[in-house]
Design an enzyme around this catalytic site. Structure first.
Site, mmCIF file in Angstrom:
data_model
loop_
_atom_site.group_PDB
_atom_site.id
_atom_site.type_symbol
_atom_site.label_atom_id
_atom_site.label_comp_id
_atom_site.label_asym_id
_atom_site.label_seq_id
_atom_site.Cartn_x
_atom_site.Cartn_y
_atom_site.Cartn_z
ATOM 1 N N GLU A 126 0.716 -1.344 -0.007
ATOM 2 C CA GLU A 126 -0.053 0.015 -0.106
ATOM 3 C C GLU A 126 0.874 1.168 0.076
ATOM 4 O O GLU A 126 0.505 2.289 -0.619
ATOM 5 C CB GLU A 126 -0.843 0.054 1.207
ATOM 6 C CG GLU A 126 -1.931 -1.169 1.019
ATOM 7 C CD GLU A 126 -1.699 -2.537 1.295
ATOM 8 O OE1 GLU A 126 -0.468 -2.623 1.988
ATOM 9 O OE2 GLU A 126 -2.296 -3.586 1.130
ATOM 10 N N HIS A 196 -11.545 -5.363 8.318
ATOM 11 C CA HIS A 196 -12.358 -5.093 7.046
ATOM 12 C C HIS A 196 -13.837 -4.272 7.291
ATOM 13 O O HIS A 196 -14.751 -4.386 6.422
ATOM 14 C CB HIS A 196 -12.808 -6.463 6.530
ATOM 15 C CG HIS A 196 -11.501 -7.149 5.957
ATOM 16 N ND1 HIS A 196 -11.115 -8.037 6.897
ATOM 17 C CD2 HIS A 196 -11.079 -7.386 4.623
ATOM 18 C CE1 HIS A 196 -10.135 -8.670 6.134
ATOM 19 N NE2 HIS A 196 -10.091 -8.210 4.865
#
Lengths: 383, 390
Positions: A126, A196
């Site tokens: 990322e 999540h």
């Protein structure tokens, strides 16, 4: 505010909540077409899995942007990206698994349509993705980066906060990465567990130079995403992942822009102002309807849409009118963006306030791995 | 005659599985141990790799078989429960990779340390957690290993630090654990596992540097199952020689489908660490039968034929079973007996995992902070009576 609190407490959606759970129960049973071992089917009867904790309120069909098609939220994102790739030859899309369409199907078909040099996969890194995006943007191309989940954005935090946000300022306007937009699925989805389900908008709201946007449905998503892409500042676009499939609206097929930093009054009212963004807008609309039905109270619901820089004027004007403010978000209450709104409003509207401003959220982990516990917390939230 | 019987009975008591076999063939007629040629490892910055022969005893063979079969059956059961919507959320299955967990555990001690990523069910089992507790964690029940609050990616045991949902984030932690081992001088090692996808994360390279700089007893293990989510390794990595990517750290490329290869390589790596030579890197070449997670059918980026070929030609459990049977180390009946036993254990565990109650609401906020007495936690309204205690 006692009245407002009272309305939220005593409107006691207990009755309707049990309706919801009953409805879900029956749908769970209906969905159990799979063959179960005796022990499992026994369990299923007593199970109360809540498929969803809110009702989606679709927007009216937009009339000023040309022809519309029925789309859910992920399709409206795809449509926005499609428009961008078609009209802007420098635009590129990259991220983990985006070439295949992404885990939430937001980029389906784009690689085949525009080529693998414009829609491509990155390794799982990322920090690299955002750093790379800044480079792409600073060199003059339109960079649209996807971080697979907002929860995964933290390895890229340094690049976003220290590099992207400050590039224009620290170079005295010689350079900027305004052509970069970072998209990330965001928020509670139910059974998403710890990594999540998070809503990290407040972390980025602390960083001047960025724009942070959260849409409430497909029409808003497309218009706001296109505005983010066109905007000359690095934008973070958080997509409420629970709405990807649950939210369906008539969305214009052509490109259109919904202005950033402009809140949207989705329902007018006179007794209480309620502010939210993303999924929570729909929860508040439900609450507003209940308050109207059960207590005869008129609530104004505002979708903030852009978290940074936010539309103080619209919120304050509304509070001047109603004298009361309630803000709700999925992120933890301590240091959440509601705290910023609260402070700003009491500075601006102190003499107009008839009750303390209330924040509805909690410090507990909505993202707990346990479905039942999440449901209980969400139930409290609606309660 | 009497002493004969008592010997037979002792054998039976010692090894439960042999009971059924007694009638058909004599216990003593099995080969007690055999030596196998195993695939040599490719090495990086090492003069010599692990041995190319491995000795397997009958007891070890049966134990490995049983453990691997449990992992396989447990994952298949999890798959089933998921499809029945009893397990929800994110769930990553380990079937196909069993030889890695088994081989590593067979080469280190339970006092050594282990940390892995989100594909954690297999290691949770080999680290001593029961199938019951694992499945109950998956279904979010009170009897789960993390009290039903962690789910698939978050399982823990003594000297097993999880279970981590963020790609690559566990590797620096592993090096930290290794630093503690070194500091305490207890001759223990830490195994830090990650996948081929995570191998491209920046923090892994930061960790390589620190581990080599301080000569930490850390075995970095890259389980290369050929796909990082939906991306084949060649599309994601400039070099797919994962065993060389520590550059200054010695490396081994190991056949991760052969439990004996993994065991011998891990023994070699652990000796390397324990002798004070610093970290070592292993790439285990393996394969996952399921998709990356439950939302991935696993066939959009690879063919069914590819999966079928791995299953038929290099399945780790079949390979071990064939070795045991072909070398007269175990009988077909005996293997079947284990299979039946394993199925029963998994089935019972599933029953528990579907009937155990949910954790109570009071449990919701516990373990946010260490605190005594309990502290109140802000709820959605001022009247919410949430508390955290640990």
């Amino acid at each position: 505010m006692a009245a407002a609190r009272l309305l939220l407490r005593s409107a006691a959606l207990k009755a309707s909540l049990s309706d919801v759970s009953a409805g879900v129960q029956s749908s769970t049973a209906g969905g159990s077409l799979l063959r179960l071992s005796p022990s499992c089917s026994l369990r299923l009867k007593t199970q109360k899995r809540h498929a969803t904790h809110f009702t989606f309120y679709p927007d009216p069909v937009p009339t000023n942007y040309g022809p519309t098609t029925k789309m859910n939220l992920f399709q409206s994102i795809t449509s926005a990206l499609d428009n961008t790739l078609a009209s802007d030859p420098t635009a590129v899309i990259f991220g983990e698994d985006v070439a295949f369409g992404g885990v939430f199907r937001c980029t389906v078909g784009l690689r085949d349509k525009y080529g693998k040099d414009r829609v491509f996969n990155t390794p799982l890194c990322e920090q690299g993705i955002v750093g790379f995006g800044i480079g792409v943007a600073v060199a003059g191309a339109t960079a649209i980066a996807e971080i697979q989940f907002a929860d995964y954005i933290f390895p890229a935090f340094d690049q976003i906060v220290n590099e992207a946000a400050k590039y224009r300022y620290r170079s005295g306007n010689h350079f900027d990465c305004g052509k970069m937009t970072i998209r990330a699925p965001w928020g509670c989805v139910g059974h998403g567990s710890l990594y999540h389900s998070q809503s990290p908008e407040a972390f980025f709201a602390h960083s001047a130079g960025l724009k942070v946007v959260v849409p409430r449905g497909p029409v808003q998503a497309k218009g706001l995403l296109l505005s983010c892409i066109a905007d000359e500042n690095p934008c973070i676009f958080f997509e409420p992942k629970i709405l990807y499939r649950a939210a369906v609206e008539q969305v214009p097929t052509d490109a259109y822009h919904i202005p950033l930093s402009q809140a949207d009054i989705v329902q007018e009212g006179s007794d209480l102002t309620m502010v939210a963004w993303g999924t929570q807008v729909h929860v508040l609309r439900e609450v507003a309807n209940m308050a109207q039905d059960k207590l005869g109270l008129s609530c104004e619901v505002i979708d903030l849409q852009t978290i940074l820089p936010w539309d103080k004027e619209t919120v304050c004007k509304s509070v001047v009118k109603t004298g009361r403010l309630l803000i709700s978000h999925e992120a933890p209450v301590t240091g959440g963006f509601a705290a910023e709104i609260t402070t700003a409003v009491q500075e601006e509207c102190f003499l107009n306030l008839e009750a303390p401003i209330t924040r509805v959220s909690n410090d507990q982990l909505l993202e707990s791995g346990n479905d039942e516990l999440i449901t209980d917390v969400v139930a409290t939230l609606v309660d | 005659m009497l002493p004969f019987i008592s010997v037979a009975l002792r054998g039976a008591a010692k090894n439960k599985v042999s009971v059924a076999v007694l009638s058909s063939r004599s216990y003593a007629s099995f080969t007690p141990q055999a030596t196998f040629d195993i695939k040599p490892c490719e090495v990086h910055r090492l003069d010599q790799g692990p041995p190319t022969q491995a000795v397997l005893t009958r007891e070890e063979g049966l134990k490995y078989y049983r453990t691997m079969q449990i992992m396989r059956r447990m994952e298949l059961k999890a798959d089933q429960l998921y499809k029945q919507k009893i397990i929800r959320g994110f769930c990553h299955l380990y079937d196909g990779q069993e030889a890695c967990a088994m081989g590593i555990e067979a080469a280190i001690n339970l006092t050594d340390h282990l940390i892995t990523a989100y594909r954690a069910h297999g290691y949770t089992y080999t680290r001593g957690v029961s199938v019951k507790e694992i499945l109950a964690e998956l279904t979010g029940r009170r009897g789960g290993v993390a009290k039903g609050k962690g789910g698939s990616m978050h399982m823990y045991a003594k000297n097993f630090y999880g279970g981590n949902g963020i790609v690559g984030a566990q590797v620096p932690l592993g090096a930290g654990v290794a630093l503690a081992c070194k500091y305490q001088g207890n001759n223990q090692v830490c195994v830090a596992l990650y996948g081929d996808g995570a191998a491209n994360q920046g923090q892994i390279f930061e960790t390589y540097n620190m581990a080599a700089l301080w000569k930490l007893p850390c075995i970095f293990i890259c389980e290369n199952n050929k796909y990082g989510m939906g991306t084949a390794v060649e599309r994601a990595a400039a070099s797919t020689d994962y065993y060389k990517r520590g550059e200054f750290i010695p490396g081994l490329r190991v056949d991760g489908m052969d439990v004996l290869c993994v065991r011998e390589a891990t023994k070699f790596a652990a000796d390397h660490c324990r002798s004070g030579k610093g970290p070592i890197l292993m790439e285990l070449q393996t394969y996952r039968y399921h998709g990356h997670s439950m939302s991935d059918p696993g066939i959009s980026y690879r063919t069914r034929e590819e999966i079928q070929e791995v299953r038929s030609k290099s399945d780790p459990i079949t390979m071990l079973k064939d070795r045991l049977i072909n070398n007269n180390m175990a009988s077909v009946e005996e293997i079947k007996e284990i299979d039946v036993d394993v199925r029963k254990e998994v089935e019972e565990a599933a029953q528990f995992a579907t009937s155990d109650p949910e954790p109570p609401l009071e449990e919701l906020c516990n373990h946010i902070y260490y605190n005594e007495p309990p502290i109140p936690v802000r709820g959605t309204n001022p009247w919410a009576k949430l508390r955290s205690s640990s």
